[in-house]
Design a protein around this motif. Structure first.
Motif, PDB file in Angstrom:
ATOM      1  N   TRP A  43    -143.180 -13.136 -52.103  1.00  0.00           N
ATOM      2  CA  TRP A  43    -142.763 -12.352 -50.924  1.00  0.00           C
ATOM      3  C   TRP A  43    -143.981 -11.679 -50.285  1.00  0.00           C
ATOM      4  O   TRP A  43    -144.154 -11.722 -49.071  1.00  0.00           O
ATOM      5  CB  TRP A  43    -141.744 -11.280 -51.331  1.00  0.00           C
ATOM      6  N   GLY A  79    -133.686 -19.881 -50.832  1.00  0.00           N
ATOM      7  CA  GLY A  79    -133.999 -18.553 -50.318  1.00  0.00           C
ATOM      8  C   GLY A  79    -132.759 -17.723 -50.011  1.00  0.00           C
ATOM      9  O   GLY A  79    -132.826 -16.782 -49.227  1.00  0.00           O
ATOM     10  N   LEU A  95    -129.919  -9.358 -50.429  1.00  0.00           N
ATOM     11  CA  LEU A  95    -130.995  -8.363 -50.310  1.00  0.00           C
ATOM     12  C   LEU A  95    -130.578  -7.011 -50.884  1.00  0.00           C
ATOM     13  O   LEU A  95    -131.419  -6.249 -51.369  1.00  0.00           O
ATOM     14  CB  LEU A  95    -131.417  -8.209 -48.846  1.00  0.00           C
ATOM     15  N   ASN A  99    -136.614 -23.421 -49.623  1.00  0.00           N
ATOM     16  CA  ASN A  99    -135.955 -22.212 -49.085  1.00  0.00           C
ATOM     17  C   ASN A  99    -135.767 -22.322 -47.576  1.00  0.00           C
ATOM     18  O   ASN A  99    -134.908 -21.642 -47.022  1.00  0.00           O
ATOM     19  CB  ASN A  99    -136.752 -20.944 -49.454  1.00  0.00           C
ATOM     20  N   PHE A 100    -136.555 -23.185 -46.932  1.00  0.00           N
ATOM     21  CA  PHE A 100    -136.382 -23.424 -45.499  1.00  0.00           C
ATOM     22  C   PHE A 100    -135.434 -24.598 -45.224  1.00  0.00           C
ATOM     23  O   PHE A 100    -135.263 -24.998 -44.070  1.00  0.00           O
ATOM     24  CB  PHE A 100    -137.733 -23.722 -44.829  1.00  0.00           C
ATOM     25  N   LYS A 119    -145.400 -14.250 -47.729  1.00  0.00           N
ATOM     26  CA  LYS A 119    -144.542 -13.746 -46.631  1.00  0.00           C
ATOM     27  C   LYS A 119    -143.320 -14.637 -46.430  1.00  0.00           C
ATOM     28  O   LYS A 119    -142.886 -14.861 -45.290  1.00  0.00           O
ATOM     29  CB  LYS A 119    -145.315 -13.648 -45.300  1.00  0.00           C
ATOM     30  N   ILE A 120    -142.817 -15.188 -47.516  1.00  0.00           N
ATOM     31  CA  ILE A 120    -141.583 -15.968 -47.411  1.00  0.00           C
ATOM     32  C   ILE A 120    -140.579 -15.438 -48.433  1.00  0.00           C
ATOM     33  O   ILE A 120    -140.948 -14.891 -49.471  1.00  0.00           O
ATOM     34  CB  ILE A 120    -141.808 -17.485 -47.618  1.00  0.00           C
ATOM     35  N   ILE A 121    -139.298 -15.598 -48.087  1.00  0.00           N
ATOM     36  CA  ILE A 121    -138.213 -15.127 -48.946  1.00  0.00           C
ATOM     37  C   ILE A 121    -137.784 -16.266 -49.880  1.00  0.00           C
ATOM     38  O   ILE A 121    -137.440 -17.355 -49.413  1.00  0.00           O
ATOM     39  CB  ILE A 121    -136.997 -14.706 -48.104  1.00  0.00           C
ATOM     40  N   ILE A 122    -137.840 -15.999 -51.165  1.00  0.00           N
ATOM     41  CA  ILE A 122    -137.259 -16.933 -52.140  1.00  0.00           C
ATOM     42  C   ILE A 122    -136.262 -16.161 -52.988  1.00  0.00           C
ATOM     43  O   ILE A 122    -136.345 -14.942 -53.088  1.00  0.00           O
ATOM     44  CB  ILE A 122    -138.333 -17.578 -53.051  1.00  0.00           C
ATOM     45  N   ARG A 170    -132.052 -15.043 -42.498  1.00  0.00           N
ATOM     46  CA  ARG A 170    -131.787 -16.307 -41.816  1.00  0.00           C
ATOM     47  C   ARG A 170    -133.023 -17.186 -41.755  1.00  0.00           C
ATOM     48  O   ARG A 170    -132.927 -18.394 -41.868  1.00  0.00           O
ATOM     49  CB  ARG A 170    -131.261 -16.046 -40.399  1.00  0.00           C
ATOM     50  N   MET A 171    -134.194 -16.594 -41.504  1.00  0.00           N
ATOM     51  CA  MET A 171    -135.406 -17.398 -41.358  1.00  0.00           C
ATOM     52  C   MET A 171    -136.159 -17.517 -42.674  1.00  0.00           C
ATOM     53  O   MET A 171    -137.073 -18.327 -42.795  1.00  0.00           O
ATOM     54  CB  MET A 171    -136.297 -16.809 -40.270  1.00  0.00           C
ATOM     55  N   LYS A 172    -135.791 -16.694 -43.663  1.00  0.00           N
ATOM     56  CA  LYS A 172    -136.426 -16.723 -44.993  1.00  0.00           C
ATOM     57  C   LYS A 172    -137.913 -16.405 -44.912  1.00  0.00           C
ATOM     58  O   LYS A 172    -138.724 -16.976 -45.658  1.00  0.00           O
ATOM     59  CB  LYS A 172    -136.242 -18.088 -45.683  1.00  0.00           C
ATOM     60  N   ILE A 173    -138.271 -15.532 -43.972  1.00  0.00           N
ATOM     61  CA  ILE A 173    -139.661 -15.093 -43.904  1.00  0.00           C
ATOM     62  C   ILE A 173    -139.717 -13.570 -43.922  1.00  0.00           C
ATOM     63  O   ILE A 173    -138.785 -12.891 -43.496  1.00  0.00           O
ATOM     64  CB  ILE A 173    -140.395 -15.638 -42.652  1.00  0.00           C
ATOM     65  N   ILE A 174    -140.833 -13.058 -44.442  1.00  0.00           N
ATOM     66  CA  ILE A 174    -141.033 -11.612 -44.547  1.00  0.00           C
ATOM     67  C   ILE A 174    -141.759 -11.120 -43.299  1.00  0.00           C
ATOM     68  O   ILE A 174    -142.841 -11.618 -42.966  1.00  0.00           O
ATOM     69  CB  ILE A 174    -141.894 -11.275 -45.782  1.00  0.00           C
ATOM     70  N   TRP A 207    -135.266 -11.856 -42.276  1.00  0.00           N
ATOM     71  CA  TRP A 207    -135.438 -12.130 -43.713  1.00  0.00           C
ATOM     72  C   TRP A 207    -134.366 -13.091 -44.208  1.00  0.00           C
ATOM     73  O   TRP A 207    -134.669 -14.054 -44.914  1.00  0.00           O
ATOM     74  CB  TRP A 207    -135.352 -10.824 -44.518  1.00  0.00           C
TER      75      TRP A 207
END
Lengths: 319, 319
Positions: free
Chosen positions: B272, B309, B313, B47-48, B276-279, A274-278, A272
């Motif tokens: 999210w 991102g 958390l 975010n990537f 499926k991506i973290i912002i 480092r890769m910014k993905i869920i 989550w």
């Protein structure tokens, strides 16, 4: 289909059948995680797959491969989660009827998603017995065909297309490919297709300590079940291994490693942050295995199938 | 540089300067979010980006564009977050010295990241006065050049390359492009480059209600500041607008909309769960604006720059 006579052609036919109805998901890498793990990891992002998980592949392959006569009968399954959506979506694509038995305590958002694909949702008490009894009644009443979530050759071959894409697209020879193990559909597909496409690659399964039926079955050579309902954050991996899956695993899987929930959460947080993905907790199991066994994977090319991203955010708590 | 005489060539030169040192981030779309919003949204995934945010672009452009004589002097800035890492990374790429003033309460992981790029971290008391005093002392002592996080033409042009890529890669004509507004570096770059590349596109800023200095400045025509330290979950947008940014915004931005923290969290959760991506929360502001003002964006082509991102958390709680 007998796995002793299956060939690469089975995977190629499955892939051609489903190709236009699934995403060819990306492969991501992360320099920081590679440095921490001491190896080079390619992540196959099935969390970006339709319905949020690799399950879309198996459901699509099983249903689109039905004869016209069988399609007329419609399909049925029971599931609280990703397989329900996978079957509903595939039935919609095929233009056929689907009955999905779901436990009454399944999240409303998941029931709504299944209904959104046009499937009929039949609610039942949230026990395995009630689910199976209700499913049997639905099948008897409607004459629908059962689409099992993992103990089915068509499902195994379908799930294997994720690993097929990983091998085809990564442009490297993998020393290892890892997937999580629940019922065994994903790993048996991965092991079979790797055997054909990349025979020197060792396929390894990751399993939560609290649901270690596949580990114990693999080590003993005898199919055993979990003792009672397992408790782990990896709630996609609670299922007992299927016998068809075990047959493939015994023959083609190199090894199975266990990790605990704390190790799973460290791996999940890493992905989550480092890769910014869920990814969902079940999906973090293979990376947890790599981080726990660095000497095994040191300087190797490692492929990991990120199985899914359907997470109940209200249940995930970080410090 | 005078913005009244700047041209598309400034953006092209900046892009050429930084191209090999940043990611050309992907553009993602999501059918469910489009359906919910009632329009077609292209998300530019900064975010990537390197250092997890668009800030890598501005820092890289400012530092790689220095003369050889100026590079000898080294660079300095103060930042608790993304700009610190951006300057440190760019200084590493340029092979020059960087001094980064960081508040003592900045997360250890961020200080370590800055140090990891080889920059010197100088800690200070966590107040704006202490940060500025310490930075001035560092500059005086070392003769380093200040790299301001947003109130700087080179930074504005650098951040604009994110929107340049969005327009070039999306293969559609945008009716609207939205970005969040903090100090104003991102939106002023977006508005300027859109003016050149896509003059019919309206650029809109999103701002948290609790940090509405840009909104009030834009509506009144007079640059005003936030009253005291703002409190919002969008902790990347607490800064007051820069005067150079305001100059561009007044001339080239179409409008600014406000959203509250609850609306921001709904948008964040949607990204999210569905994409499926973290912002980070700041990054969810433009989508919150679109969801709140559906009639404005109905059936339009909308571009949104997902700014970053980097999320703590432990601070994000869902029901």
């Amino acid at each position: 289909m007998d796995f002793n006579t299956s060939t690469l052609k089975d995977f190629e036919e499955a892939h051609d059948r489903i190709r236009n109805h699934i995403h060819r998901t990306p492969i991501l890498t992360n320099a920081t995680i590679n440095e921490m793990a001491g190896c080079s990891i390619s992540f196959k992002c099935e969390n970006f797959q339709k319905v949020g998980a690799f399950k879309a592949r198996g459901g699509m392959n099983a249903i689109l491969g039905l004869s016209d006569a069988d399609k007329q009968k419609g399909v049925a399954t029971h599931s609280s989660g990703n397989h329900a959506q996978a079957v509903a979506l595939a039935a919609k694509v095929a233009g056929i009827k689907a009955w999905i038995v779901m436990p009454s305590n399944a999240p409303k958002v998941k029931k709504d998603a299944v209904k959104g694909y046009g499937a009929e949702v039949i609610e039942c008490e949230p026990t395995i017995d009630a689910r199976e009894d209700t499913l049997n009644a639905v099948i008897q009443e409607n004459g629908a065909l059962l689409i099992h979530p993992y103990n089915d050759e068509r499902i195994i071959i379908g799930q294997g297309t994720a690993t097929k894409e990983l091998i085809e697209d990564a442009e490297k020879d993998f020393d290892y490919i890892l997937t999580p193990i629940g019922g065994g559909g994903l790993i048996s597909g991965a092991a079979l297709v790797s055997h054909y496409l990349s025979p020197n690659t060792k396929v390894i399964g990751g399993e939560p300590e609290a649901a270690d039926d596949a580990y114990r079955s693999f080590k003993s050579g005898q199919l055993v079940k979990n003792d009672g309902p397992p408790k782990t954050i990896a709630d996609g991996l609670l299922t007992n291994l299927g016998d068809k899956n075990f047959e493939v695993i015994k023959k083609y899987v190199h090894d199975i490693y266990l990790v605990n929930d704390a190790e799973i959460m460290v791996a999940l947080r890493l992905v989550w942050e480092r890769m910014k993905i869920i990814i969902e907790p079940s999906c973090a199991v293979p990376l947890a295995v790599v981080l726990k066994n660095k000497s095994v994977f040191e300087n190797k090319n490692v492929g990991i199938v990120l199985s899914g991203g359907n997470v109940d955010l209200g249940k995930i708590k970080f410090d």
